[in-house]
Scaffold this motif. Structure first.
Motif, mmCIF file in Angstrom:
data_model
loop_
_atom_site.group_PDB
_atom_site.id
_atom_site.type_symbol
_atom_site.label_atom_id
_atom_site.label_comp_id
_atom_site.label_asym_id
_atom_site.label_seq_id
_atom_site.Cartn_x
_atom_site.Cartn_y
_atom_site.Cartn_z
ATOM 1 N N VAL A 63 5.701 1.171 -0.070
ATOM 2 C CA VAL A 63 5.344 0.244 1.007
ATOM 3 C C VAL A 63 4.117 0.726 1.785
ATOM 4 O O VAL A 63 3.148 -0.030 1.950
ATOM 5 N N ILE A 64 4.124 1.949 2.266
ATOM 6 C CA ILE A 64 3.022 2.440 3.110
ATOM 7 C C ILE A 64 1.702 2.492 2.329
ATOM 8 O O ILE A 64 0.698 1.947 2.797
ATOM 9 N N PRO A 65 1.656 3.118 1.137
ATOM 10 C CA PRO A 65 0.371 3.124 0.433
ATOM 11 C C PRO A 65 -0.093 1.723 0.017
ATOM 12 O O PRO A 65 -1.291 1.458 -0.002
ATOM 13 N N ALA A 66 0.840 0.818 -0.272
ATOM 14 C CA ALA A 66 0.447 -0.557 -0.623
ATOM 15 C C ALA A 66 -0.193 -1.255 0.577
ATOM 16 O O ALA A 66 -1.216 -1.941 0.430
ATOM 17 N N ILE A 67 0.380 -1.066 1.757
ATOM 18 C CA ILE A 67 -0.215 -1.629 2.975
ATOM 19 C C ILE A 67 -1.584 -1.017 3.222
ATOM 20 O O ILE A 67 -2.546 -1.720 3.570
ATOM 21 N N LEU A 68 -1.697 0.293 3.014
ATOM 22 C CA LEU A 68 -2.984 0.970 3.213
ATOM 23 C C LEU A 68 -4.035 0.515 2.202
ATOM 24 O O LEU A 68 -5.220 0.414 2.543
ATOM 25 N N ILE A 69 -3.627 0.220 0.976
ATOM 26 C CA ILE A 69 -4.572 -0.309 -0.008
ATOM 27 C C ILE A 69 -5.100 -1.660 0.472
ATOM 28 O O ILE A 69 -6.308 -1.915 0.439
ATOM 29 N N GLY A 70 -4.194 -2.518 0.932
ATOM 30 C CA GLY A 70 -4.615 -3.811 1.459
ATOM 31 C C GLY A 70 -5.561 -3.668 2.638
ATOM 32 O O GLY A 70 -6.604 -4.333 2.698
ATOM 33 N N ALA A 71 -5.214 -2.786 3.562
ATOM 34 C CA ALA A 71 -6.062 -2.572 4.744
ATOM 35 C C ALA A 71 -7.418 -1.994 4.349
ATOM 36 O O ALA A 71 -8.447 -2.384 4.902
ATOM 37 N N SER A 72 -7.416 -1.069 3.395
ATOM 38 C CA SER A 72 -8.685 -0.454 2.989
ATOM 39 C C SER A 72 -9.608 -1.460 2.318
ATOM 40 O O SER A 72 -10.826 -1.394 2.497
ATOM 41 N N ILE A 73 -9.047 -2.380 1.560
ATOM 42 C CA ILE A 73 -9.861 -3.417 0.930
ATOM 43 C C ILE A 73 -10.373 -4.385 1.988
ATOM 44 O O ILE A 73 -11.559 -4.735 2.010
ATOM 45 N N ASP A 78 -13.537 2.958 1.893
ATOM 46 C CA ASP A 78 -13.360 3.548 0.559
ATOM 47 C C ASP A 78 -12.491 4.801 0.559
ATOM 48 O O ASP A 78 -11.697 5.009 -0.359
ATOM 49 N N THR A 79 -12.634 5.637 1.561
ATOM 50 C CA THR A 79 -11.835 6.869 1.610
ATOM 51 C C THR A 79 -10.348 6.553 1.710
ATOM 52 O O THR A 79 -9.527 7.187 1.046
ATOM 53 N N LEU A 80 -10.004 5.568 2.506
ATOM 54 C CA LEU A 80 -8.598 5.155 2.626
ATOM 55 C C LEU A 80 -8.093 4.571 1.316
ATOM 56 O O LEU A 80 -6.953 4.830 0.915
ATOM 57 N N LEU A 81 -8.934 3.821 0.622
ATOM 58 C CA LEU A 81 -8.558 3.267 -0.680
ATOM 59 C C LEU A 81 -8.308 4.386 -1.683
ATOM 60 O O LEU A 81 -7.329 4.357 -2.428
ATOM 61 N N MET A 82 -9.183 5.383 -1.690
ATOM 62 C CA MET A 82 -9.029 6.512 -2.602
ATOM 63 C C MET A 82 -7.710 7.249 -2.351
ATOM 64 O O MET A 82 -6.937 7.500 -3.277
ATOM 65 N N ILE A 83 -7.442 7.560 -1.088
ATOM 66 C CA ILE A 83 -6.213 8.282 -0.728
ATOM 67 C C ILE A 83 -4.981 7.456 -1.083
ATOM 68 O O ILE A 83 -3.995 7.979 -1.612
ATOM 69 N N SER A 84 -5.033 6.166 -0.809
ATOM 70 C CA SER A 84 -3.895 5.288 -1.086
ATOM 71 C C SER A 84 -3.626 5.178 -2.581
ATOM 72 O O SER A 84 -2.469 5.158 -3.007
ATOM 73 N N CYS A 85 -4.681 5.116 -3.378
ATOM 74 C CA CYS A 85 -4.516 5.071 -4.839
ATOM 75 C C CYS A 85 -3.882 6.357 -5.356
ATOM 76 O O CYS A 85 -2.994 6.317 -6.217
#
Length: 115
Positions: A63-73, A78-85
């Protein structure tokens, strides 16, 4: 049979996440370096098994990394997307290996199997 299907499914999810990560042109070495950082959540077991399971499950829920992927996009971070992935890849790898969310009774009891 069902365990094999689940493990294989999560293995493919891990490989797909890694493929997407690499397509985004993020560092492979950083991926390897940070892949096991979410396991820091196990430190809660130093206190007791209830706190340990809670911390572990928070760190290993998609749940948390999926929300962070959405927020990063959405926010183009990009850094948040990388960490979330990396975080979600860690979760998929754990599940592929049979490590699931923990029950408070024991670290070895997970929603997927007894490890």
């Amino acid at each position: 049979m069902n365990k094999i299907v689940l493990h294989t499914e999560y293995g493919f999810a891990f490989l797909l996440t890694l493929f997407i990560y690499l397509q985004l042109d993020f560092s492979f070495w950083l991926f390897l370096l940070l892949l096991f950082v979410p396991d820091i959540a196990m430190m809660g077991y130093i206190i007791n098994s209830t706190i340990g399971a809670l911390f572990y499950n928070i760190g290993h829920s998609v749940v948390i990394p999926a929300i962070l992927i959405g927020a990063s996009i959405l926010l183009e971070i990009d850094t948040l997307l990388m960490i979330s992935c990396i975080w979600i890849a860690h979760i998929f790898l754990d599940r592929c290996l049979g490590y699931g969310l923990k029950y408070k009774q024991s670290f070895k009891d997970t929603h997927m199997q007894r490890v």
